[in-house]
Motif scaffolding. Structure first.
Motif, mmCIF file in Angstrom:
data_model
loop_
_atom_site.group_PDB
_atom_site.id
_atom_site.type_symbol
_atom_site.label_atom_id
_atom_site.label_comp_id
_atom_site.label_asym_id
_atom_site.label_seq_id
_atom_site.Cartn_x
_atom_site.Cartn_y
_atom_site.Cartn_z
ATOM 1 N N ILE A 77 40.098 30.920 29.206
ATOM 2 C CA ILE A 77 39.296 30.133 28.268
ATOM 3 C C ILE A 77 38.610 31.055 27.265
ATOM 4 O O ILE A 77 38.549 30.753 26.067
ATOM 5 C CB ILE A 77 38.275 29.255 29.025
ATOM 6 C CG1 ILE A 77 39.016 28.148 29.799
ATOM 7 C CG2 ILE A 77 37.252 28.648 28.067
ATOM 8 C CD1 ILE A 77 38.156 27.399 30.795
ATOM 9 N N CYS A 78 38.105 32.201 27.729
ATOM 10 C CA CYS A 78 37.486 33.175 26.823
ATOM 11 C C CYS A 78 38.494 33.689 25.805
ATOM 12 O O CYS A 78 38.184 33.794 24.611
ATOM 13 C CB CYS A 78 36.891 34.339 27.611
ATOM 14 S SG CYS A 78 35.375 33.904 28.491
ATOM 15 N N GLU A 82 38.226 33.230 21.820
ATOM 16 C CA GLU A 82 38.217 34.393 20.932
ATOM 17 C C GLU A 82 39.327 34.301 19.896
ATOM 18 O O GLU A 82 39.127 34.643 18.727
ATOM 19 C CB GLU A 82 38.364 35.674 21.755
ATOM 20 C CG GLU A 82 37.121 36.019 22.552
ATOM 21 C CD GLU A 82 37.337 37.137 23.560
ATOM 22 O OE1 GLU A 82 38.460 37.696 23.643
ATOM 23 O OE2 GLU A 82 36.382 37.453 24.285
ATOM 24 N N GLN A 83 40.493 33.807 20.308
ATOM 25 C CA GLN A 83 41.619 33.671 19.378
ATOM 26 C C GLN A 83 41.276 32.679 18.258
ATOM 27 O O GLN A 83 41.525 32.944 17.088
ATOM 28 C CB GLN A 83 42.866 33.218 20.132
ATOM 29 C CG GLN A 83 44.064 33.019 19.225
ATOM 30 C CD GLN A 83 45.237 32.411 19.986
ATOM 31 O OE1 GLN A 83 45.065 31.776 21.014
ATOM 32 N NE2 GLN A 83 46.427 32.605 19.453
ATOM 33 N N ILE A 84 40.687 31.570 18.615
ATOM 34 C CA ILE A 84 40.333 30.566 17.613
ATOM 35 C C ILE A 84 39.192 31.073 16.729
ATOM 36 O O ILE A 84 39.227 30.928 15.504
ATOM 37 C CB ILE A 84 39.997 29.222 18.288
ATOM 38 C CG1 ILE A 84 41.309 28.636 18.864
ATOM 39 C CG2 ILE A 84 39.328 28.246 17.334
ATOM 40 C CD1 ILE A 84 41.149 27.452 19.762
ATOM 41 N N ALA A 85 38.194 31.712 17.342
ATOM 42 C CA ALA A 85 37.053 32.226 16.574
ATOM 43 C C ALA A 85 37.472 33.349 15.623
ATOM 44 O O ALA A 85 36.863 33.524 14.561
ATOM 45 C CB ALA A 85 35.957 32.713 17.521
ATOM 46 N N SER A 86 38.524 34.083 15.973
ATOM 47 C CA SER A 86 38.971 35.183 15.105
ATOM 48 C C SER A 86 39.525 34.675 13.776
ATOM 49 O O SER A 86 39.642 35.436 12.816
ATOM 50 C CB SER A 86 40.035 36.024 15.821
ATOM 51 O OG SER A 86 41.263 35.315 15.911
ATOM 52 N N GLN A 87 39.822 33.397 13.691
ATOM 53 C CA GLN A 87 40.333 32.811 12.456
ATOM 54 C C GLN A 87 39.217 32.402 11.498
ATOM 55 O O GLN A 87 39.469 32.079 10.342
ATOM 56 C CB GLN A 87 41.213 31.599 12.785
ATOM 57 C CG GLN A 87 42.423 31.957 13.609
ATOM 58 C CD GLN A 87 43.149 30.731 14.139
ATOM 59 O OE1 GLN A 87 42.866 29.609 13.762
ATOM 60 N NE2 GLN A 87 44.084 30.965 15.043
ATOM 61 N N SER A 98 35.314 20.417 15.138
ATOM 62 C CA SER A 98 36.754 20.676 15.036
ATOM 63 C C SER A 98 37.132 21.948 15.784
ATOM 64 O O SER A 98 38.160 22.001 16.465
ATOM 65 C CB SER A 98 37.175 20.802 13.571
ATOM 66 O OG SER A 98 36.955 19.597 12.898
ATOM 67 N N ALA A 99 36.295 22.968 15.669
ATOM 68 C CA ALA A 99 36.568 24.229 16.362
ATOM 69 C C ALA A 99 36.568 24.021 17.869
ATOM 70 O O ALA A 99 37.452 24.519 18.581
ATOM 71 C CB ALA A 99 35.536 25.280 15.964
ATOM 72 N N MET A 100 35.593 23.269 18.381
ATOM 73 C CA MET A 100 35.520 23.026 19.822
ATOM 74 C C MET A 100 36.669 22.133 20.294
ATOM 75 O O MET A 100 37.169 22.289 21.403
ATOM 76 C CB MET A 100 34.173 22.410 20.201
ATOM 77 C CG MET A 100 32.976 23.328 19.953
ATOM 78 S SD MET A 100 33.109 24.945 20.761
ATOM 79 C CE MET A 100 33.617 25.994 19.406
ATOM 80 N N GLN A 101 37.109 21.223 19.435
ATOM 81 C CA GLN A 101 38.267 20.393 19.771
ATOM 82 C C GLN A 101 39.524 21.258 19.877
ATOM 83 O O GLN A 101 40.355 21.047 20.752
ATOM 84 C CB GLN A 101 38.466 19.278 18.750
ATOM 85 C CG GLN A 101 37.449 18.165 18.896
ATOM 86 C CD GLN A 101 37.584 17.111 17.811
ATOM 87 O OE1 GLN A 101 37.951 17.400 16.672
ATOM 88 N NE2 GLN A 101 37.279 15.883 18.168
ATOM 89 N N LYS A 102 39.645 22.235 18.988
ATOM 90 C CA LYS A 102 40.787 23.153 19.068
ATOM 91 C C LYS A 102 40.757 23.934 20.377
ATOM 92 O O LYS A 102 41.784 24.097 21.038
ATOM 93 C CB LYS A 102 40.785 24.129 17.889
ATOM 94 C CG LYS A 102 41.192 23.533 16.576
ATOM 95 C CD LYS A 102 41.139 24.593 15.477
ATOM 96 C CE LYS A 102 41.435 24.008 14.118
ATOM 97 N NZ LYS A 102 41.367 25.014 13.053
ATOM 98 N N VAL A 103 39.570 24.436 20.730
ATOM 99 C CA VAL A 103 39.432 25.169 21.991
ATOM 100 C C VAL A 103 39.813 24.253 23.157
ATOM 101 O O VAL A 103 40.606 24.631 24.028
ATOM 102 C CB VAL A 103 37.993 25.720 22.173
ATOM 103 C CG1 VAL A 103 37.791 26.266 23.582
ATOM 104 C CG2 VAL A 103 37.691 26.794 21.132
ATOM 105 N N SER A 104 39.261 23.056 23.180
ATOM 106 C CA SER A 104 39.538 22.117 24.268
ATOM 107 C C SER A 104 41.022 21.792 24.371
ATOM 108 O O SER A 104 41.591 21.764 25.467
ATOM 109 C CB SER A 104 38.751 20.816 24.073
ATOM 110 O OG SER A 104 37.377 21.074 24.103
ATOM 111 N N LEU A 133 42.509 18.746 12.857
ATOM 112 C CA LEU A 133 42.597 19.943 13.681
ATOM 113 C C LEU A 133 43.778 20.820 13.342
ATOM 114 O O LEU A 133 43.854 21.955 13.784
ATOM 115 C CB LEU A 133 42.686 19.565 15.164
ATOM 116 C CG LEU A 133 41.487 18.854 15.767
ATOM 117 C CD1 LEU A 133 41.768 18.501 17.214
ATOM 118 C CD2 LEU A 133 40.247 19.707 15.672
ATOM 119 N N GLN A 134 44.729 20.327 12.580
ATOM 120 C CA GLN A 134 45.951 21.076 12.344
ATOM 121 C C GLN A 134 45.797 22.116 11.243
ATOM 122 O O GLN A 134 46.702 22.880 10.994
ATOM 123 C CB GLN A 134 47.090 20.106 11.999
ATOM 124 C CG GLN A 134 47.490 19.287 13.204
ATOM 125 C CD GLN A 134 48.604 18.305 12.880
ATOM 126 O OE1 GLN A 134 48.996 18.112 11.741
ATOM 127 N NE2 GLN A 134 49.113 17.651 13.914
#
Length: 135
Positions: A77-78, A82-87, A98-104, A133-134
């Motif tokens: 999960i970390c 991190e991968q999503i946050a790096s964008q 939207s960011a949290m939905q992508k993580v989920s 989200l896309q």
């Protein structure tokens, strides 16, 4: 407390009390108490059933949620986060929802379904993703 349509309820927050209730073969109607959540989690959710059926289905779910396995999920999960946050771009706003939905979504696809790439992943992703989200 008394809730309309449900009756009398007791709400606990002390971790040891909660553990004791959930670890015993109790007479509590926990499923009935969670009835308000049915529209969100579905009629057959483990949270809404009691008795022998609850014990049987919970036992099926328990192996993936113990010790080392759970620790590995946390690490994964970390990494996903991190991968999503790096964008994200510095000094550029983003929609946290939207960011949290992508993580989920990635957690569900990778940890629950075991998909992170490949044809099945590419087929399922658009079905579970709204256009917001896309991007």
């Amino acid at each position: 407390m008394r809730l309309s349509g449900i009756g009398s309820c007791v709400i606990l927050s002390h971790p040891q009390a909660i553990q004791e209730i959930f670890s015993q073969d109790s007479k509590f109607d926990i499923g009935r108490g969670n009835k308000l959540a049915e529209p969100l989690i579905g009629r057959n959710s483990l949270m809404l059933i009691d008795g022998a059926r609850h014990r049987r289905e919970r036992k099926l779910l328990m192996p993936p949620f113990h010790g080392e396995r759970l620790q590995a999920y946390g690490q994964q999960i970390c990494l996903i986060t991190e991968q999503i946050a790096s964008q994200w771009q510095i000094d550029q706003p983003f929609v946290a929802r939207s960011a949290m939905q992508k993580v989920s979504l990635e957690v569900i696809l990778q940890i629950v379904f075991g998909l992170s790439e490949g044809e099945r992943y590419q087929l399922i992703l658009p079905l579970l993703t709204c256009s917001e989200l896309q991007t």
